[in-house]
Scaffold this motif. Structure first.
Motif, PDB file in Angstrom:
ATOM      1  N   ASP A  61       0.865  -1.190   0.000  1.00 22.35           N
ATOM      2  CA  ASP A  61       0.000   0.000   0.000  1.00 22.35           C
ATOM      3  C   ASP A  61       0.897   1.234   0.000  1.00 22.35           C
ATOM      4  O   ASP A  61       0.675   2.205   0.736  1.00 22.35           O
ATOM      5  N   HIS A 104      -2.348  -0.740  12.007  1.00 20.33           N
ATOM      6  CA  HIS A 104      -1.907  -2.012  11.433  1.00 20.33           C
ATOM      7  C   HIS A 104      -0.424  -1.913  11.100  1.00 20.33           C
ATOM      8  O   HIS A 104       0.124  -0.817  11.001  1.00 20.33           O
ATOM      9  N   ARG A 199       1.177  12.875  11.808  1.00 22.07           N
ATOM     10  CA  ARG A 199      -0.153  12.682  11.226  1.00 22.07           C
ATOM     11  C   ARG A 199      -0.498  11.248  11.561  1.00 22.07           C
ATOM     12  O   ARG A 199       0.280  10.342  11.235  1.00 22.07           O
ATOM     13  N   ASP A 201      -2.467   8.029  11.072  1.00 18.04           N
ATOM     14  CA  ASP A 201      -3.241   7.313  10.063  1.00 18.04           C
ATOM     15  C   ASP A 201      -4.438   6.576  10.683  1.00 18.04           C
ATOM     16  O   ASP A 201      -4.266   5.826  11.634  1.00 18.04           O
ATOM     17  N   LYS A 281     -17.608   5.507  -2.588  1.00 21.23           N
ATOM     18  CA  LYS A 281     -16.806   6.417  -3.433  1.00 21.23           C
ATOM     19  C   LYS A 281     -16.822   5.994  -4.891  1.00 21.23           C
ATOM     20  O   LYS A 281     -16.515   6.781  -5.774  1.00 21.23           O
ATOM     21  N   HIS A 316      -3.274  12.433  -0.594  1.00 20.95           N
ATOM     22  CA  HIS A 316      -2.814  11.358  -1.488  1.00 20.95           C
ATOM     23  C   HIS A 316      -3.880  10.296  -1.721  1.00 20.95           C
ATOM     24  O   HIS A 316      -3.679   9.365  -2.498  1.00 20.95           O
ATOM     25  N   ASP A 317      -5.022  10.427  -1.006  1.00 23.31           N
ATOM     26  CA  ASP A 317      -6.119   9.461  -1.187  1.00 23.31           C
ATOM     27  C   ASP A 317      -7.270  10.053  -1.988  1.00 23.31           C
ATOM     28  O   ASP A 317      -8.264   9.355  -2.236  1.00 23.31           O
ATOM     29  N   GLU A 375      -6.152  -0.021  -3.871  1.00 22.49           N
ATOM     30  CA  GLU A 375      -7.593   0.136  -3.663  1.00 22.49           C
ATOM     31  C   GLU A 375      -8.305   0.182  -5.013  1.00 22.49           C
ATOM     32  O   GLU A 375      -9.326  -0.481  -5.224  1.00 22.49           O
ATOM     33  N   ARG A 402      -7.387   7.137  -6.055  1.00 23.07           N
ATOM     34  CA  ARG A 402      -6.287   7.763  -5.314  1.00 23.07           C
ATOM     35  C   ARG A 402      -5.113   8.076  -6.250  1.00 23.07           C
ATOM     36  O   ARG A 402      -4.324   8.992  -5.979  1.00 23.07           O
TER      37      ARG A 402
HETATM   38  O1  TEU Z   1      -6.484   6.132   4.567  1.00 24.46           O
HETATM   39  C1  TEU Z   1      -7.663   5.675   5.181  1.00 24.46           C
HETATM   40  C2  TEU Z   1      -8.551   5.168   4.141  1.00 24.46           C
HETATM   41  O2  TEU Z   1      -9.373   4.333   4.359  1.00 24.46           O
HETATM   42  C3  TEU Z   1      -8.440   5.787   2.789  1.00 24.46           C
HETATM   43  O3  TEU Z   1      -7.717   4.906   1.999  1.00 24.46           O
HETATM   44  C4  TEU Z   1      -9.846   6.060   2.316  1.00 24.46           C
HETATM   45  O4  TEU Z   1     -10.757   5.678   3.296  1.00 24.46           O
HETATM   46  C5  TEU Z   1     -10.177   5.252   1.117  1.00 24.46           C
HETATM   47  O5  TEU Z   1      -9.297   5.638   0.105  1.00 24.46           O
HETATM   48  C6  TEU Z   1     -11.619   5.554   0.756  1.00 24.46           C
HETATM   49  O6  TEU Z   1     -12.042   4.532  -0.128  1.00 24.46           O
HETATM   50  C7  TEU Z   1      -5.276   5.919   5.270  1.00 24.46           C
HETATM   51  C8  TEU Z   1      -4.160   6.353   4.336  1.00 24.46           C
HETATM   52  O7  TEU Z   1      -4.312   7.751   4.056  1.00 24.46           O
HETATM   53  C9  TEU Z   1      -4.275   5.529   3.080  1.00 24.46           C
HETATM   54  O8  TEU Z   1      -3.344   5.969   2.092  1.00 24.46           O
HETATM   55  C10 TEU Z   1      -4.000   4.078   3.452  1.00 24.46           C
HETATM   56  O9  TEU Z   1      -4.195   3.269   2.311  1.00 24.46           O
HETATM   57  C11 TEU Z   1      -4.960   3.614   4.563  1.00 24.46           C
HETATM   58  O10 TEU Z   1      -5.128   4.543   5.613  1.00 24.46           O
HETATM   59  C12 TEU Z   1      -4.385   2.356   5.216  1.00 24.46           C
HETATM   60  O11 TEU Z   1      -3.216   2.724   5.914  1.00 24.46           O
END
Ligand code: TEU
Ligand code: CA
Length: 545
Positions: A61, A104, A199, A201, A281, A316-317, A375, A402
């Motif tokens: 990831d 995690h 930050r 997570d 989403k 970044h998401d 994802e 993302r």
């Molecule tokens: O993101 C939390 C997360 O669930 C996001 O990925 C978001 O909810 C998702 O894209 C919506 O569908 C954090 C980090 O920012 C993300 O990059 C990580 O993949 C995730 O946690 C797991 O660590």
């Protein structure tokens, strides 16, 4: 109570290291690449860098699956590079907050390698194991954010382990005091290196109660955060921002009220999920601007003095701001400036995602094979297998994947936008010849200088940092306008979120007032009339005298 905090008037810049700047031609951004761009960030004027994970990781990831919290992934460089970055950033007055991913770990972390060896291994309960319900049934029907079940069967010990994200990201068991101690020790190790904070997570998920089907935000969450605060950052002058997808203004007070000694602030996502049909989403719907304005207003007014807001359009998401909330076509620059003004003059700490200051846009790759995000790839496979039309799923990916935010940074109009001399790990957005830092720095009317001005205004005018917030014409369908007030001063901010001309009726008390234009994206009358007419994506901020 805490001294007046430095992060109240700071602006944070998020770097996704994989896509920022590649110094050694392997197509992957790295820490030496970031060091080479510190002058650029200093020119922009940002105070803090939020550095997405650079720790050792199998990159399932892209680093949010950590196998060693106290070492750096070789793709990104060495621990010495990281200490050098801290030193050189500090010399420029720039702090670095690290990404703390402790809901995690990676399945390659030593803890998990041990835990899966045997049921009585001392590390077993660092993670969450359950037996199936017999004849191959899973412990329960919880799903993973990245598709499929949240339970993965482990042959070695004939049991399932819990993972809310990929099956290579096993959830840590926060009810185990040993896990808390190990994480606190690691956090202090980084704080002792002089980082500016964290930050955190998906931090609401450490308050899970798996057997009750509670994924996060459960009764254990705030006690765990108080213990973490006390054991680590609580007595240091650092910034902590929690990523909390389910937060509401009410719960935000629990996290960020300074009297509670938990976090400095949180990221809430109500303004993001408004355009996800039923919270999904992959079913994007048209943004309802009025609802969007109501969410922004609620967060400004309800969190006003018992907590602190973060302010962001993207990360970044998330899809890129100008594509999601503005117009990435004809009005790209104008709408990018409007979005920046509308956000940065609110009360809270603004976050800029790398490339947002250039007005970088979403990408629309023709094929799912051009995408890299786990994802995106998992959900494409899952939804198409469930019968969703691949073209419809690809359209949803163009809107919300993302990878929209993860295409490499545009430094100039040369090959691969100057991001790398090798093959980029993810293809660039083909529009880098038109949108890049070199051109922006040479154009006084670029979005870069608009962001630079907004960042400097925050330092000059306490009204921006501490002023109250009042919505103006909250029912207007297309214009977001608000009034900040502080010690007798008034700042009027107006942003037309549409491509159409709009009229804005001002409250009587403002009729005829004049003021100093602090920032605008086109010349605007400094003399207010009762009914303002606004051009497409027009925005301005007027300090009323
Ligand atoms: O993101 C939390 C997360 O669930 C996001 O990925 C978001 O909810 C998702 O894209 C919506 O569908 C954090 C980090 O920012 C993300 O990059 C990580 O993949 C995730 O946690 C797991 O660590
Ligand atoms: Ca590299």
């Amino acid at each position: 109570t805490k001294p007046v905090t430095w992060w109240h008037n700071s602006v944070v810049y998020q770097i996704y290291p994989r896509s920022f700047c590649d110094s050694n031609g392997d197509g992957i951004g790295d820490i030496p690449g970031i060091i080479s761009k510190l002058d650029y960030l200093e020119k922009l004027g940002v105070d803090v860098i939020w550095l997405s994970p650079v720790y050792k990781s199998p990159m399932d990831d892209n680093g949010y699956d950590i196998s060693d919290y106290q070492d750096i992934a070789p793709e990104f460089g060495t621990l010495e590079d990281m200490l050098e970055l801290l030193k050189l950033a500090k010399a420029r007055g720039i702090r670095i907050i690290m990404d703390l991913v402790v809901n995690h770990s990676s399945d390659e972390h030593e803890w998990f390698k041990q835990a899966r060896k045997s049921r009585d291994n001392p590390y077993r309960d660092y993670f969450i194991w359950r037996d199936g319900k017999g004849d191959g049934d899973l412990p329960d029907d919880q799903g993973s954010v990245f598709g499929g079940p949240a339970w993965e069967y482990d042959e070695q010990t004939q049991a399932y382990f819990y993972h809310q994200f990929s099956k290579r990201q096993p959830d840590l068991n926060w009810e185990n005091p040993k896990v808390q101690d190990e994480v606190h020790k690691m956090m202090n190790w980084w704080l002792d290196k002089g980082i500016g904070g964290f930050r955190l997570d998906v931090i609401d998920l450490i308050g899970k109660d798996v057997d009750k089907g509670i994924r996060g935000n459960g009764p254990r969450l705030h006690p765990l955060l108080k213990e973490m605060n006390l054991a680590t950052f609580g007595n240091r002058d650092v910034l902590t921002v929690g990523e909390t997808w389910d937060a509401t203004p009410e719960t935000a007070k629990l996290y960020s009220n300074p009297e509670r000694n938990e976090l400095s602030m949180i990221f809430q996502f109500e303004h993001i999920t408004l355009s996800w049909k039923g919270g999904d989403k992959w079913q994007p719907i048209e943004l309802d601007l009025k609802a969007f304005k109501q969410v922004m207003t609620r967060w400004q007014t309800e969190l006003s003095d018992q907590g602190w807001n973060s302010l962001f359009w993207n990360n970044h998401d998330l899809p890129r701001a100008v594509s999601k909330y503005g117009d990435d076509g004809e009005y790209r620059v104008k709408s990018a400036k409007m979005l920046a003004t509308a956000l940065h003059l609110l009360k809270g700490t603004p976050y800029i995602y790398q490339g947002e200051e250039l007005g970088m846009t979403n990408v629309a790759f023709d094929s799912i094979d051009d995408y890299r995000d786990i994802e995106t790839l998992n959900l494409y496979a899952e939804r198409v297998a469930q019968g969703v039309d691949p073209k419809a799923m690809l359209a949803a990916i163009h809107e919300n994947s993302r990878d929209n935010a993860r295409t490499p940074m545009h430094w100039n109009n040369q090959i691969h936008a100057g991001f790398t001399t090798g093959q980029p790990w993810l293809a660039l957005n083909p529009n880098y010849p038109q949108i890049n830092a070199a051109d922006a720095l040479g154009d006084e009317n670029s979005t870069f200088y608009h962001y630079q001005t907004l960042i400097s205004l925050r330092k000059q005018f306490p009204i921006i940092v501490y002023g109250s917030f009042r919505a103006v014409e909250p029912d207007h369908e297309a214009v977001f306008a608000y009034l900040r007030e502080f010690e007798g001063q008034q700042l009027l901010v107006v942003a037309n979120f549409s491509a159409q001309k709009q009229q804005l009726l001002l409250p009587k008390e403002l009729h005829g007032r004049s003021g100093e234009c602090l920032i605008q994206n086109q010349p605007v009358e400094s003399q207010l009339v009762d009914n303002l007419s606004l051009d497409a994506y027009e925005s301005f901020a007027l300090l009323l005298n």
